[in-house]
Motif scaffolding. Structure first.
Motif, PDB file in Angstrom:
ATOM      1  N   MET A   1      -9.150   1.149   6.415  1.00 43.27           N
ATOM      2  CA  MET A   1      -8.730  -0.183   6.830  1.00 43.27           C
ATOM      3  C   MET A   1      -7.480  -0.587   6.054  1.00 43.27           C
ATOM      4  O   MET A   1      -7.162  -0.021   5.004  1.00 43.27           O
ATOM      5  N   TYR A   2      -6.747  -1.578   6.615  1.00 40.75           N
ATOM      6  CA  TYR A   2      -5.599  -2.172   5.930  1.00 40.75           C
ATOM      7  C   TYR A   2      -6.018  -3.572   5.504  1.00 40.75           C
ATOM      8  O   TYR A   2      -6.489  -4.364   6.319  1.00 40.75           O
ATOM      9  N   TYR A   3      -5.858  -3.868   4.204  1.00 34.19           N
ATOM     10  CA  TYR A   3      -6.317  -5.154   3.698  1.00 34.19           C
ATOM     11  C   TYR A   3      -5.387  -5.639   2.589  1.00 34.19           C
ATOM     12  O   TYR A   3      -5.232  -4.965   1.555  1.00 34.19           O
ATOM     13  N   ASN A   4      -4.750  -6.769   2.811  1.00 34.40           N
ATOM     14  CA  ASN A   4      -3.870  -7.399   1.810  1.00 34.40           C
ATOM     15  C   ASN A   4      -2.846  -6.422   1.222  1.00 34.40           C
ATOM     16  O   ASN A   4      -2.655  -6.340   0.008  1.00 34.40           O
ATOM     17  N   GLY A   5      -2.196  -5.669   2.112  1.00 37.63           N
ATOM     18  CA  GLY A   5      -1.119  -4.785   1.676  1.00 37.63           C
ATOM     19  C   GLY A   5      -1.544  -3.419   1.186  1.00 37.63           C
ATOM     20  O   GLY A   5      -0.699  -2.619   0.787  1.00 37.63           O
ATOM     21  N   ILE A   6      -2.854  -3.137   1.210  1.00 38.94           N
ATOM     22  CA  ILE A   6      -3.376  -1.853   0.722  1.00 38.94           C
ATOM     23  C   ILE A   6      -4.139  -1.150   1.842  1.00 38.94           C
ATOM     24  O   ILE A   6      -4.931  -1.773   2.554  1.00 38.94           O
ATOM     25  N   TYR A   7      -3.888   0.154   1.979  1.00 39.24           N
ATOM     26  CA  TYR A   7      -4.701   0.978   2.880  1.00 39.24           C
ATOM     27  C   TYR A   7      -5.876   1.538   2.088  1.00 39.24           C
ATOM     28  O   TYR A   7      -5.704   2.051   0.977  1.00 39.24           O
ATOM     29  N   HIS A   8      -7.058   1.441   2.668  1.00 36.60           N
ATOM     30  CA  HIS A   8      -8.284   1.956   2.048  1.00 36.60           C
ATOM     31  C   HIS A   8      -8.844   3.077   2.915  1.00 36.60           C
ATOM     32  O   HIS A   8      -9.070   2.891   4.110  1.00 36.60           O
ATOM     33  N   LEU A   9      -9.059   4.216   2.319  1.00 35.94           N
ATOM     34  CA  LEU A   9      -9.713   5.332   2.996  1.00 35.94           C
ATOM     35  C   LEU A   9     -11.057   5.581   2.328  1.00 35.94           C
ATOM     36  O   LEU A   9     -11.126   5.846   1.127  1.00 35.94           O
TER      37      LEU A   9
END
Length: 468
Positions: A1-9
Motif C-alpha cells: 500500500m501507499y500511505y503518507n508518502g511511503i510504500y509498504h510491502l
C-alpha cells in the motif's frame, strides 16, 4: 500500500529458513518502489485466531486515512481458516512498524456452506456507490474455484453475498484473488475461463496482488516469482522467492485485456546504454550485443519484417494444446518462416547455456495470424535437477505494420519479458552455471526463413538497488 508518502510491502516470510513454514508478515518500506528497507515483521502468530499461521491478505486505507490489514489466520490444528484484521499501534509512526490485533477478531468465519479449510486471502476493500465495502475471499468446493463476495457498512460486520462473484469448475482453489474497478469491461468469451486463458504472466509468477498508488494515479501489480531449483539449493542460498519488478496495470484501449509494464522508476537504475539500429538478420544470424553487463540488463527491441508470406501454417490440431506445449514443440532451434526471432539472454560464450525469448508467427486457415511469445528455459543451465519449462502465450496484436516489440529485464536468475507493449508477459527463473557475471552474453537472433530487421535495439546495464 501507499500511505503518507511511503510504500509498504508486506509479504509471506519464514524467519527460520528458506522453505515454507513458520509464516509471518514481513514488512519492507520504500519511497520509490526501487530501494527498500526491511523492518521487523508486522504480524506474527500470537492470538488464538491466528495461532497456527498468519497467511496472506491485503491492506485498505479507510477514508479517514487509517490503514487496516485484513489477513487469514489458522485458528486450530484442523487448519480452519478465518479472516482477521490488524491496525497500526501508532498512526503517527511514518513506517507503521507496530500493528495490533483487536479482540473482536476474527471478523469473518466460514458459514456451513463454505469449505473452512480453503477460505483465505481477503482482497483490498473498495466502496461502491451504495456505501458498502466489498472484498473477495478465495475458496473452492471440491475442484470448483470460487471467489466469495462479502459486504460491510462499517468494515467490522461482514455479510456474504447470496452468490459468489465468480466460480469455475476444474480450476482448484483460488488463492490471492484481486478485486478492483477498471473502466467498462465486457468479457466476450474469446478466451478460456481458466488456466489456458489470459494471464497476467505465463511464467514463474504467482499470488499477485495489486494496489492503487494515489501519488501517481496508477494501479501497480506485484507478483511472487518462486524458485525453479530444489529445496536443497534454497537451503544453501539461505533464501527462496523474489518479488518481480512492480508493474503498472491498465486496460488495453481495445477493451479486451489488461496490459502490464514495468514501473517507470525502474529506469533510474539504467546505466551505460548501447544501441543497435537497422540491423538485418537473415536466417541463422546471431548478433552479439556488446558493451553492457548482460547478466543485469534492460533491453528494448523492435523487430520488423517485409512480408508475412512465409509464416508457417497453424495446424488446426494445435487448438487443443496450450501455448506452452506449442513452444515445447516449436523451440528457438526449430527453423520457422517468420521467426523464431528474439533475444538469447543469459547466454554462455559457446551457447552451452542460454534462455531464448522469441516470437513466432503462424498463419491460420482464416488467414489471420497467430503470434506466439516464448521464454524457453530448457537450455538455460547445465545444472541438473532444475525445473526448466518452456513458458509461452499468444499475443493479440495487429501485424499490419509488420512489427513486433519486446522488452526483457535480465537479472542473474530471472528474465522478465513483455511482448507487444505488455500484452503478454513471461517471467522465467533460470540458474546458469557458465553464463554468470562476466560470463553472461546477450544476442539477437533470427531462425526463420524470412529476413528480419532489428529496427531499433536499446540495452542498458542495470545498477543494483538497495535491497533490505
Amino acid at each position: 500500500m501507499y500511505y503518507n508518502g511511503i510504500y509498504h510491502l508486506f509479504y509471506q516470510y519464514n524467519p527460520y529458513g528458506a522453505v515454507w513454514g513458520n509464516i509471518v508478515w514481513a514488512h519492507s518500506v520504500s519511497k520509490d518502489l526501487i530501494n527498500w528497507k526491511a523492518l521487523k515483521p508486522a504480524i506474527k502468530p500470537t492470538k488464538s485466531f491466528d495461532k497456527y499461521g498468519c497467511w496472506s491478505g491485503s491492506a485498505t486505507v479507510l477514508p479517514n486515512n487509517e490503514p487496516v490489514i485484513q489477513y487469514t489466520g489458522i485458528n486450530d490444528e484442523n487448519q480452519t481458516q478465518v479472516q482477521n484484521y490488524a491496525i497500526p499501534a501508532n498512526i503517527s509512526d511514518p513506517y507503521l512498524e507496530e500493528w495490533i490485533k483487536p479482540n473482536n477478531n476474527p471478523l469473518i468465519i466460514a458459514d456451513p456452506s463454505v469449505n473452512k479449510t480453503a477460505f483465505r486471502d481477503p482482497t483490498t476493500a473498495w466502496v461502491g456507490q451504495d456505501g458498502h465495502w466489498r472484498i473477495l475471499i478465495g475458496s473452492r468446493r471440491k475442484n470448483r474455484g470460487i471467489a466469495y463476495l462479502y459486504k460491510s457498512k462499517d468494515f467490522i460486520k461482514w455479510v456474504k453475498a447470496k452468490h459468489p462473484l465468480h466460480s469455475k469448475q476444474n480450476t482448484g482453489n483460488w488463492e490471492c484473488p484481486d478485486f478492483f474497478s477498471i473502466d467498462k469491461y465486457v468479457p466476450d468469451n474469446t478466451s478460456v475461463d481458466g488456466w489456458r486463458g489470459l494471464r497476467y504472466d505465463y511464467g514463474n509468477f504467482y499470488a499477485s496482488k495489486s494496489f492503487f498508488d494515489p501519488s501517481k494515479n496508477r494501479r501497480i501489480l506485484w507478483g511472487w516469482s518462486n524458485e525453479s531449483d530444489t529445496k536443497m539449493d534454497d537451503g544453501e542460498k539461505g533464501w527462496a522467492g523474489i518479488q518481480s519488478i512492480p508493474r503498472t496495470i491498465w486496460l488495453d484501449p481495445n477493451g479486451k485485456q489488461l496490459l502490464l509494464w514495468p514501473i517507470r522508476e525502474l529506469e533510474t537504475l539504467r546505466g551505460h546504454k548501447v544501441r543497435l539500429s537497422n540491423q538485418m538478420l537473415e536466417k541463422g544470424n546471431v548478433v552479439k550485443i556488446k558493451g553492457i553487463t548482460a547478466a543485469q540488463a534492460d533491453v528494448e527491441v523492435v523487430f520488423s519484417f517485409p512480408s508475412l508470406d512465409k509464416a508457417e501454417p497453424f495446424d488446426p490440431s494445435w487448438d487443443h494444446i496450450d501455448a506452452q506445449e506449442l513452444c515445447c514443440r516449436k523451440g528457438s532451434t526449430v527453423q520457422g518462416g517468420v521467426g523464431p526471432i528474439g533475444l538469447l539472454t543469459l547466454a554462455s560464450k559457446k551457447l552451452e547455456e542460454y534462455t531464448p525469448v522469441f516470437f513466432r508467427v503462424f498463419k491460420a486457415k482464416d488467414k489471420k495470424h497467430k503470434i506466439l511469445l516464448c521464454s524457453d528455459a530448457s537450455s538455460s543451465s547445465l545444472k541438473k535437477g532444475l525445473y526448466k519449462p518452456s513458458f509461452a502465450g499468444f499475443v493479440n496484436v495487429d501485424l499490419s505494420k509488420k512489427k513486433l516489440s519486446l522488452r526483457s529485464l535480465i537479472d542473474h536468475s530471472v528474465v522478465e519479458s513483455f511482448g507487444a507493449g505488455g500484452k503478454v508477459c513471461i517471467t522465467s527463473r533460470v540458474y546458469p552455471t557458465l553464463a554468470v557475471l562476466n560470463g553472461a552474453h546477450l544476442y539477437a537472433f533470427n531462425n526463420g526463413s524470412e529476413s528480419i530487421t532489428v529496427e531499433r535495439l536499446d540495452a542498458w546495464s542495470m545498477n543494483s538497488p538497495q535491497m533490505n
